[in-house]
Design an enzyme around this catalytic site. Structure first.
Site, PDB file in Angstrom:
ATOM      1  N   LYS A  87       0.857  -1.185   0.000  1.00 48.33           N
ATOM      2  CA  LYS A  87       0.000   0.000   0.000  1.00 48.33           C
ATOM      3  C   LYS A  87       0.899   1.244   0.000  1.00 48.33           C
ATOM      4  O   LYS A  87       1.757   1.402   0.869  1.00 48.33           O
ATOM      5  CB  LYS A  87      -0.875  -0.029   1.253  1.00 48.33           C
ATOM      6  CG  LYS A  87      -2.195   0.665   1.122  1.00 48.33           C
ATOM      7  CD  LYS A  87      -3.062   0.310   2.314  1.00 48.33           C
ATOM      8  CE  LYS A  87      -4.350   1.078   2.317  1.00 48.33           C
ATOM      9  NZ  LYS A  87      -5.090   0.884   3.569  1.00 48.33           N
TER      10      LYS A  87
HETATM   11  O1  G3P Z   1      -9.711   2.173   4.458  1.00 50.67           O
HETATM   12  C1  G3P Z   1      -9.279   3.398   4.978  1.00 50.67           C
HETATM   13  C2  G3P Z   1      -9.864   3.558   6.323  1.00 50.67           C
HETATM   14  O2  G3P Z   1      -9.208   2.766   7.264  1.00 50.67           O
HETATM   15  C3  G3P Z   1      -9.997   4.956   6.760  1.00 50.67           C
HETATM   16  O3  G3P Z   1     -11.214   5.002   7.384  1.00 50.67           O
HETATM   17  O4  G3P Z   1     -12.944   5.916   8.801  1.00 50.67           O
HETATM   18  O5  G3P Z   1     -10.537   6.562   9.180  1.00 50.67           O
HETATM   19  O6  G3P Z   1     -11.783   7.415   7.199  1.00 50.67           O
HETATM   20  P1  G3P Z   1     -11.641   6.300   8.188  1.00 50.67           P
END
Ligand code: G3P
Length: 218
Positions: A87
């Site tokens: 990634k």
């Molecule tokens: O897949 C990316 C994720 O882990 C981020 O999620 O909820 O922190 O925007 P969030």
């Protein structure tokens, strides 16, 4: 559409795996830190443990932000297991690194994507997966699902092979709408995957079936 679970929590990964619908796992430095996994050796061991649990693509993120550092870290990550996908953040050095990994048969997931322009660049570099963060787009009062649909249109028109991996999913409706908009993969918290099964009429209907069955057998 493929289902990935977006967590570094082994119990949740196992629970998602037991559903029989899991195609892979994504993690990031924040999710690792949330589980208390710190230090290079522990992080690498944790990726190894995830690879042992799940037969599917496992995204492992580089921490370096410069080209040389990303290549060095990415090679170490890719050596852990054949299912590891490196990634890489959407930056200029990240694009160069994705091109390098592509040319060396190492699969990549381009992360922190927020625009169609970034999606084009990542596809040109040969990214295996592209991760638009739809929840974070919504947080900015824009439309994350619209972004998925725009990228899906562009990739279809241009014949790009990069798979759209809808990330930053916050609820079951995000999954449904990302599927509708043309996402190839959704990476979700376990709660959002489980939420897809919920409907009050299912619960009411089941309770009635069981009550009628009991009456019939009384
Ligand atoms: O897949 C990316 C994720 O882990 C981020 O999620 O909820 O922190 O925007 P969030």
């Amino acid at each position: 559409m493929k289902f990935f679970v977006d967590t570094a929590n082994l119990e949740q990964i196992k629970e998602a795996q037991d559903l029989g619908i899991l195609d892979g796992v994504t993690t990031n430095p924040s999710l690792m830190a949330k589980e208390g996994i710190t230090g290079e050796a522990n992080v690498l061991a944790h990726y190894e443990a995830i690879c042992e649990l799940v037969e599917g693509d496992i995204s492992a993120e580089v921490i370096a932000t410069d080209f040389d550092g990303m290549i060095k870290e990415g090679k170490i990550l890719a050596d852990i297991h054949e299912n590891i996908v490196v990634k890489v953040p959407m930056t200029i050095d990240g694009i160069k690194a994705i091109r390098w990994f592509t040319d060396h048969d190492i699969r990549t997931n381009c992360t922190l994507v927020f625009s169609a322009g970034q999606a084009i660049l990542a596809a040109k570099a040969g990214a295996t997966y592209l991760s638009p963060f739809i929840g974070r787009v919504d947080d900015m009062n824009w439309d994350g699902i619209e972004l998925i649909a725009q990228i899906a249109d562009i990739y279809t028109i241009q014949g790009f092979q990069t798979q759209i991996l809808a990330a930053s999913i916050r609820n079951p409706l995000h999954i449904v709408r990302a599927a509708e908009a043309g996402a190839d993969v959704c990476t979700c918290p376990l709660s959002s995957i489980l939420g897809l099964a919920k409907h009050p009429l299912t619960d009411i209907g089941l309770a009635k079936f069981l009550a009628d069955h009991k009456k019939g057998n009384a």
